[in-house]
Write an enzyme that holds these catalytic residues in place. Structure first.
Site, PDB file in Angstrom:
ATOM      1  N   ASP A 338       0.714  -1.373  -0.014  1.00 53.07           N
ATOM      2  CA  ASP A 338       0.095  -0.057  -0.101  1.00 53.07           C
ATOM      3  C   ASP A 338       0.872   0.900  -0.306  1.00 53.07           C
ATOM      4  OD1 ASP A 338      -2.547   1.816   0.424  1.00 53.07           O
ATOM      5  OD2 ASP A 338      -1.720   1.651   2.516  1.00 53.07           O
ATOM      6  N   ASP A 528      -2.042  -0.940   6.021  1.00 52.59           N
ATOM      7  CA  ASP A 528      -2.407  -0.125   7.400  1.00 52.59           C
ATOM      8  C   ASP A 528      -3.859  -0.013   7.670  1.00 52.59           C
ATOM      9  OD1 ASP A 528      -2.048   3.337   7.341  1.00 52.59           O
ATOM     10  OD2 ASP A 528      -2.039   2.172   5.490  1.00 52.59           O
ATOM     11  N   ASP A 532      -7.392  -1.767   3.419  1.00 58.12           N
ATOM     12  CA  ASP A 532      -6.456  -2.862   2.972  1.00 58.12           C
ATOM     13  C   ASP A 532      -6.712  -4.011   3.668  1.00 58.12           C
ATOM     14  OD1 ASP A 532      -4.550  -1.021   1.727  1.00 58.12           O
ATOM     15  OD2 ASP A 532      -3.790  -0.251   3.800  1.00 58.12           O
TER      16      ASP A 532
END
Length: 638
Positions: A338, A528, A532
């Site tokens: 990410d 995080d 996600d």
């Protein structure tokens, strides 16, 4: 990306459902395992100290009964389905050990398996808690507008086409489109964008996101049961159910091993007895066989290296949730990352200060004016500008007549002159602002003074982490982000990532992960946020950044990087791979010992004390070998 620097109002109190987190002792498996462990620990010093059997015997009996009844029951149920597992074999081996006087050995087996079952039950319960907790992000009620005025209704009762009023500081109750008003919406939970996004009529908004400034009238465009938040819940649940957990080596062969040991034990007992052997001798030989053939050494061959790796990682700020999770981390052969909060810190910083030609101000004067105007604001960009001015040691003058307008910026009187800080048009981004996520324009009494460029701060160790992940897996990581393409490209260029996918919703990230899984890759995903969590669940192994990570991401991931040191991710992958190599070594040692002792018992006459010594010796040997990963040198962050 929005550049409005309006203050963020204090949110009105929102009634939130209490955090529903299963307590450890609320699980029956944990309570029974605790009773078994306590009883065993009370009996052990009495046994080793030479006390009479009646003092420690009842305690061992409690340990056997409390820790063994549930796996025994499950084993019997498995037998009814014509299957046999190691749990039942352990119960039989423990009872067999007790039958020939090795009560301590049998009790140790019971405690190990009861504790393992409790940890597995806890992990399952906590995952369910985190999925339920995600629903708390969406408000339970919404303000629906009717011809006769306003009414407060449960969000579940909203229908497509309803008009909903969302005040500043409130969460949006349903997916839809802005019909009237303008405001900045924090939608990091859904898209992962690091900064609030300006929403105007015609823009899409998502349930569960926070309206920071300006009242919005939102036209509901999707049934609440089909909102993005609801789909995230569904994705996490489906991924958790369909992703078969990687099993430890002994579990992969437990069916054949268990059947083989049981059949062999019956043969060792029955064949000599059929040829006239003494009953006691035949039983003693069979029980000795079951003891030396029991997989204690195999179990300990597997667990100590993985548990040692977990302990070492924990000392360095990485919490790996189980031995199975540690094993998975060593199996990955590709990584997906990410952006916001993972490769970047998730907070903006001023990266360029560009005075306008002929404006009569230098960089420091321009930044000081902007900071003075922004000082009363609580907007993330405002805090970044003030922090930049303070870092340069600049004087921040007091501001009078401060005002803010959603989508337009802030205005204040500084030293008797009107200063405005607001969004810059795309054509006003100076060369120094190239690659910035946000550019703001500063004017004084209507005269353009210059621009400030702000961007999400890249982690100092991001490039090193991606380089080492590339070396470990043999392929460069992929960047999967919900942020816009320009911001993603900037981060990719700085970290050496070439495969970039931007503008992704949570289901798109899951699709990208599963696309690689279908191609035969074992994917490590690092993220995080709430957005996600589905990808963390769908990936072969998931790692969450802990400092700013959402509850759902932290619960769904296999490991959590508590200190937010990105280089810890490749370090724990490397540690896991060395733990797996130690597992293979230990299994070889355990296999040799078991083979020698079994053949000795079958071909010759293995004395029971020697058999127990050989069995326990191999267990101790592989256990000590597995503890090598506790050494400080086993952690290699670079």
């Amino acid at each position: 990306m929005s550049t409005t620097l309006a203050p963020t109002p204090v949110p009105a109190p929102v009634r939130r459902a209490p955090r529903r987190r299963t307590r450890v002792l609320a699980l029956p498996e944990a309570r029974w395992a605790l009773v078994s462990l306590v009883a065993f620990l009370l009996a052990l010093p009495l046994d080793l100290g030479g006390a009479t059997a009646w003092t420690y015997g009842p305690l061992y009996a409690v340990a056997y009964a409390s820790g063994g009844w549930e796996p025994a029951l499950e084993g019997l149920r498995a037998l009814r389905e014509k299957t046999l597992d190691v749990d039942l074999l352990m119960i039989v081996a423990a009872l067999g050990a007790a039958a020939i006087g090795q009560v301590l050995d049998g009790g140790l087996l019971i405690v190990i398996f009861a504790t393992s079952g409790a940890l597995e039950a806890l992990a399952t319960a906590r995952t369910a808690d985190s999925v339920r907790g995600l629903l708390d992000l969406a408000p339970t009620t919404a303000t629906r507008l009717r011809e006769g005025g306003e009414e407060t209704v449960p969000t579940a009762d909203l229908a497509v086409g309803d008009l909903v009023l969302v005040r500043p500081g409130e969460r949006i109750g349903a997916d839809g489109t802005v019909a009237e008003g303008a405001g900045e919406v924090d939608q990091a939970t859904i898209t992962g964008e690091s900064l609030p996004v300006l929403k105007r009529p015609g823009d899409d908004v998502f349930a569960g996101t926070l309206n920071g400034t300006g009242a919005l009238r939102v036209r509901v465009g999707r049934d609440p049961a089909d909102s993005v938040i609801a789909r995230i819940v569904t994705l996490v649940e489906e991924a958790s159910r369909t992703k078969a957990p990687t099993q430890l080596f002994i579990e992969k062969i437990e069916q054949r091993y268990s059947v083989g040991v049981v059949v062999a034990t019956l043969a060792v007992f029955g064949i000599p007895l059929a040829f006239g052997a003494d009953l006691t001798d035949a039983l003693l030989r069979a029980m000795t066989f079951m003891i030396v053939a029991s997989p204690c050494a195999v179990v300990l061959a597997t667990m100590p290296p993985l548990l040692s790796a977990i302990a070492n990682a924990g000392r360095h700020g990485v919490l790996v949730k189980s031995a199975v999770a540690m094993e998975r981390l060593g199996e990955i052969d590709t990584a997906a990352l990410d952006k916001t909060g993972t490769l970047t810190e998730g907070t903006p910083e001023v990266t360029a200060v560009t005075p306008a030609a002929g404006a009569g101000v230098d960089e420091d004067a321009l930044l000081a004016l902007a900071a003075a105007a922004e000082h009363p604001s609580e907007h993330p960009l405002a805090r970044a500008i003030v922090a930049a001015a303070r870092a340069r040691g600049l004087h921040i003058a007091p501001a009078d007549d401060f005002t803010a307008a959603p989508g337009r910026g802030v205005t204040a009187v500084i030293d008797g002159r009107t200063v405005h800080v607001g969004r810059a048009e795309p054509t006003e981004g100076a060369a120094g602002a190239a690659g910035a996520e946000t550019t703001v324009r500063v004017t004084r009494d209507g005269t353009h003074l210059g621009t400030l460029a702000l961007t999400d701060r890249l982690r100092d160790d991001a490039a090193r982490a991606t380089t080492r992940l590339t070396a470990l897996t043999g392929t460069a990581p992929t960047l999967l982000t919900g942020d816009h393409a320009a911001a993603a490209a900037r981060v990719a260029d700085a970290t050496g990532i070439t495969d970039v996918r931007a503008g992704l919703l949570p289901e798109d990230k899951v699709g990208a992960v599963r696309e690689r899984e279908r191609a035969g890759r074992k994917v490590l995903f690092v993220g995080d946020g709430v957005n996600d969590a589905p990808a963390l669940a769908a990936a072969h192994a998931g790692v969450a950044m802990g400092r700013a990570g959402s509850d759902l991401a932290l619960e769904t991931a296999d490991a959590v990087v508590v200190r937010d040191e990105l280089t810890a991710v490749p370090a724990v992958v490397d540690l896991s791979r060395r733990a797996r190599r130690l597992v293979v070594q230990n299994l070889a040692v355990a296999g040799v010992f078991i083979t020698v002792l079994v053949l000795w018992d079958l071909i010759g006459h293995l004395p029971l004390p020697l058999g127990v010594a050989g069995h326990e010796g191999s267990t101790v040997l592989v256990g000590l070998n597995g503890l090598r990963l506790l050494r400080e040198s086993a952690w290699r962050p670079e």
